[in-house]
Design a protein around this motif. Structure first.
Motif, mmCIF file in Angstrom:
data_model
loop_
_atom_site.group_PDB
_atom_site.id
_atom_site.type_symbol
_atom_site.label_atom_id
_atom_site.label_comp_id
_atom_site.label_asym_id
_atom_site.label_seq_id
_atom_site.Cartn_x
_atom_site.Cartn_y
_atom_site.Cartn_z
ATOM 1 N N VAL A 66 0.906 -1.000 -0.172
ATOM 2 C CA VAL A 66 0.418 0.521 -0.209
ATOM 3 C C VAL A 66 1.251 1.548 0.069
ATOM 4 C CG1 VAL A 66 -0.103 -0.094 2.218
ATOM 5 C CG2 VAL A 66 -1.846 1.363 1.071
ATOM 6 N N ILE A 67 0.430 2.025 -0.722
ATOM 7 C CA ILE A 67 0.728 3.712 -0.465
ATOM 8 C C ILE A 67 0.366 4.066 0.414
ATOM 9 C CG2 ILE A 67 1.416 5.717 -1.895
ATOM 10 C CD1 ILE A 67 1.323 4.116 -4.596
ATOM 11 N N ASN A 68 1.252 4.884 1.427
ATOM 12 C CA ASN A 68 0.395 5.282 2.265
ATOM 13 C C ASN A 68 0.829 7.083 2.407
ATOM 14 O OD1 ASN A 68 2.706 4.578 3.973
ATOM 15 N ND2 ASN A 68 2.939 5.462 5.477
ATOM 16 N N ARG A 69 1.532 7.257 1.747
ATOM 17 C CA ARG A 69 2.858 8.539 1.788
ATOM 18 C C ARG A 69 3.050 9.079 -0.034
ATOM 19 N NH1 ARG A 69 0.410 9.662 5.336
ATOM 20 N NH2 ARG A 69 1.353 9.847 7.922
ATOM 21 N N ALA A 70 2.482 10.218 -0.049
ATOM 22 C CA ALA A 70 2.945 11.187 -2.112
ATOM 23 C C ALA A 70 3.258 12.201 -1.758
ATOM 24 C CB ALA A 70 1.905 10.260 -2.762
ATOM 25 N N VAL A 71 3.809 12.844 -2.346
ATOM 26 C CA VAL A 71 3.787 14.129 -2.740
ATOM 27 C C VAL A 71 3.645 14.488 -4.612
ATOM 28 C CG1 VAL A 71 5.225 14.319 -0.979
ATOM 29 C CG2 VAL A 71 5.740 14.092 -3.121
ATOM 30 N N GLU A 72 3.057 15.472 -4.394
ATOM 31 C CA GLU A 72 3.030 16.585 -6.127
ATOM 32 C C GLU A 72 4.388 15.429 -7.282
ATOM 33 O OE1 GLU A 72 0.698 17.699 -8.316
ATOM 34 O OE2 GLU A 72 -0.004 17.843 -6.890
ATOM 35 N N GLU A 73 5.474 15.743 -6.415
ATOM 36 C CA GLU A 73 6.340 15.520 -7.528
ATOM 37 C C GLU A 73 6.010 14.421 -7.907
ATOM 38 O OE1 GLU A 73 7.226 19.758 -5.152
ATOM 39 O OE2 GLU A 73 6.333 17.217 -4.401
ATOM 40 N N GLY A 74 5.080 12.795 -7.661
ATOM 41 C CA GLY A 74 5.332 12.037 -8.184
ATOM 42 C C GLY A 74 6.583 10.955 -6.750
ATOM 43 N N GLY A 89 3.238 -17.203 8.595
ATOM 44 C CA GLY A 89 2.805 -16.358 9.746
ATOM 45 C C GLY A 89 3.377 -14.688 9.450
ATOM 46 N N ASP A 90 2.469 -14.286 9.934
ATOM 47 C CA ASP A 90 2.853 -12.433 10.130
ATOM 48 C C ASP A 90 4.376 -12.408 10.651
ATOM 49 O OD1 ASP A 90 2.593 -9.566 9.850
ATOM 50 O OD2 ASP A 90 1.651 -9.558 12.167
ATOM 51 N N LEU A 91 5.145 -11.479 9.642
ATOM 52 C CA LEU A 91 6.231 -10.749 9.958
ATOM 53 C C LEU A 91 6.463 -9.391 10.272
ATOM 54 C CD1 LEU A 91 8.242 -13.946 8.005
ATOM 55 C CD2 LEU A 91 8.469 -13.592 10.541
ATOM 56 N N GLY A 92 5.646 -8.912 9.972
ATOM 57 C CA GLY A 92 5.159 -7.767 10.224
ATOM 58 C C GLY A 92 5.104 -6.977 8.895
ATOM 59 N N GLN A 93 5.923 -6.041 8.566
ATOM 60 C CA GLN A 93 6.280 -4.794 7.187
ATOM 61 C C GLN A 93 7.322 -4.272 7.156
ATOM 62 O OE1 GLN A 93 2.931 -2.174 7.877
ATOM 63 N NE2 GLN A 93 3.642 -0.518 8.544
ATOM 64 N N ALA A 94 7.737 -4.186 5.775
ATOM 65 C CA ALA A 94 9.026 -3.710 5.619
ATOM 66 C C ALA A 94 8.793 -2.324 4.613
ATOM 67 C CB ALA A 94 9.452 -3.897 3.981
ATOM 68 N N ALA A 95 9.060 -0.729 4.687
ATOM 69 C CA ALA A 95 8.514 0.218 4.621
ATOM 70 C C ALA A 95 9.599 0.384 2.931
ATOM 71 C CB ALA A 95 9.318 1.306 5.398
ATOM 72 N N TRP A 96 9.354 1.202 2.397
ATOM 73 C CA TRP A 96 9.969 1.842 0.647
ATOM 74 C C TRP A 96 9.430 3.082 0.559
ATOM 75 C CZ3 TRP A 96 5.605 2.260 -2.530
ATOM 76 C CH2 TRP A 96 4.544 1.556 -2.209
ATOM 77 N N VAL A 97 10.359 3.252 -0.388
ATOM 78 C CA VAL A 97 10.083 4.491 -1.496
ATOM 79 C C VAL A 97 10.313 4.104 -2.726
ATOM 80 C CG1 VAL A 97 10.868 6.377 0.355
ATOM 81 C CG2 VAL A 97 12.567 5.438 -1.168
ATOM 82 N N GLN A 124 9.197 -7.777 12.307
ATOM 83 C CA GLN A 124 10.303 -6.548 11.902
ATOM 84 C C GLN A 124 8.689 -5.498 11.654
ATOM 85 O OE1 GLN A 124 11.998 -7.523 8.793
ATOM 86 N NE2 GLN A 124 14.214 -7.791 9.798
ATOM 87 N N TYR A 125 9.313 -4.032 11.799
ATOM 88 C CA TYR A 125 8.305 -3.408 11.601
ATOM 89 C C TYR A 125 8.573 -2.170 11.116
ATOM 90 C CZ TYR A 125 3.609 -1.144 12.092
ATOM 91 O OH TYR A 125 2.598 -0.125 10.916
ATOM 92 N N SER A 126 8.694 -1.696 9.938
ATOM 93 C CA SER A 126 8.796 -0.112 10.038
ATOM 94 C C SER A 126 8.072 0.463 8.710
ATOM 95 C CB SER A 126 10.210 -0.471 9.087
ATOM 96 O OG SER A 126 11.508 -0.455 9.427
ATOM 97 N N LEU A 127 7.713 2.005 9.185
ATOM 98 C CA LEU A 127 6.356 2.681 8.951
ATOM 99 C C LEU A 127 7.784 4.489 7.774
ATOM 100 C CD1 LEU A 127 3.758 3.441 8.015
ATOM 101 C CD2 LEU A 127 3.532 3.806 9.857
ATOM 102 N N VAL A 128 6.685 4.225 6.891
ATOM 103 C CA VAL A 128 7.660 5.572 5.825
ATOM 104 C C VAL A 128 6.324 6.830 6.757
ATOM 105 C CG1 VAL A 128 7.422 7.212 4.140
ATOM 106 C CG2 VAL A 128 8.223 5.006 4.194
ATOM 107 N N GLN A 129 6.395 7.702 6.933
ATOM 108 C CA GLN A 129 5.719 8.831 8.218
ATOM 109 C C GLN A 129 5.789 10.008 6.709
ATOM 110 O OE1 GLN A 129 6.667 8.663 12.449
ATOM 111 N NE2 GLN A 129 4.567 8.046 12.498
ATOM 112 N N ASP A 130 6.154 10.085 6.305
ATOM 113 C CA ASP A 130 6.798 11.715 5.776
ATOM 114 C C ASP A 130 7.404 11.118 4.700
ATOM 115 O OD1 ASP A 130 5.332 13.905 4.623
ATOM 116 O OD2 ASP A 130 6.330 15.095 6.557
ATOM 117 N N LEU A 131 7.523 12.850 3.911
ATOM 118 C CA LEU A 131 7.971 12.729 1.961
ATOM 119 C C LEU A 131 7.832 13.504 1.829
ATOM 120 C CD1 LEU A 131 7.098 9.611 -0.284
ATOM 121 C CD2 LEU A 131 8.844 9.836 0.957
#
Length: 176
Positions: A66-74, A89-97, A124-131
């Motif tokens: 899922v995309i949870n952050r986006a900016v006008e520049e793409g 089984g659930d092993l969390g999530q990986a964050a990406w850009v 493991q659990y990582s999350l992008v919060q802003d761009l």
């Protein structure tokens, strides 16, 4: 049956969203794929964003990005769920850009995934919060030790996810 949603559109015509995934008989939900679309010679070209295969694909083929952050520049940021190979089984999530590329190779993992950020069961659990418009991302990765949560580590990723660097205080005054 197909199901896709475009969840954002820039003034330049770049859009992003997700499409549901289905099994061979089209009745089994196998998660969702995140995507970016950009006009090339006036025609939108869609490429995948997010992570797939290996730890990102459950043993029944289920994937979820899922995309949870986006900016006008793409530039976009998101996460992909992780699964244990044998049981699914659930092993969390990986964050990406991600940035749009013709072959869909513009996704980079960001965050921390070393032993200090991995629970004893592999979670493991990582999350992008802003761009921002330059492509820098910020977020956090959960910290683990001895089978328990030890808080969160804040980070900033360079444009394109080339490096992830720790930020914030980690001295004695900021540790309990």
């Amino acid at each position: 049956y197909q199901y896709s949603e475009a969840t954002f559109l820039t003034d330049a015509g770049v859009s992003w969203g997700y499409s549901n995934r289905y099994g061979a008989n089209a009745t089994v939900n196998l998660g969702q794929s995140a995507w970016l679309a950009k006009p090339v010679s006036g025609v939108p070209v869609t490429t995948r964003a997010g992570l797939s295969g290996g730890i990102y694909t459950r043993n029944d083929g289920y994937e979820y990005s899922v995309i949870n952050r986006a900016v006008e520049e793409g530039h976009v940021g998101g996460y992909s769920r992780q699964f244990e190979a044998g049981t699914g089984g659930d092993l969390g999530q990986a964050a990406w850009v991600a940035d749009w590329t013709p072959d869909g190779s513009g996704t980079s993992v960001v965050g921390f995934y070393d032993s200090g950020h991995t629970d004893s069961d592999g979670y493991q659990y990582s999350l992008v919060q802003d761009l921002n418009g330059a492509g820098y991302g910020s977020g956090y990765s959960e910290r683990f030790g001895g089978g328990q949560s030890l808080g969160r580590a804040a980070w900033i990723s360079a444009p394109g996810g080339s490096t992830t660097s720790a930020v914030g205080f980690t001295d004695a005054a900021h540790t309990r």
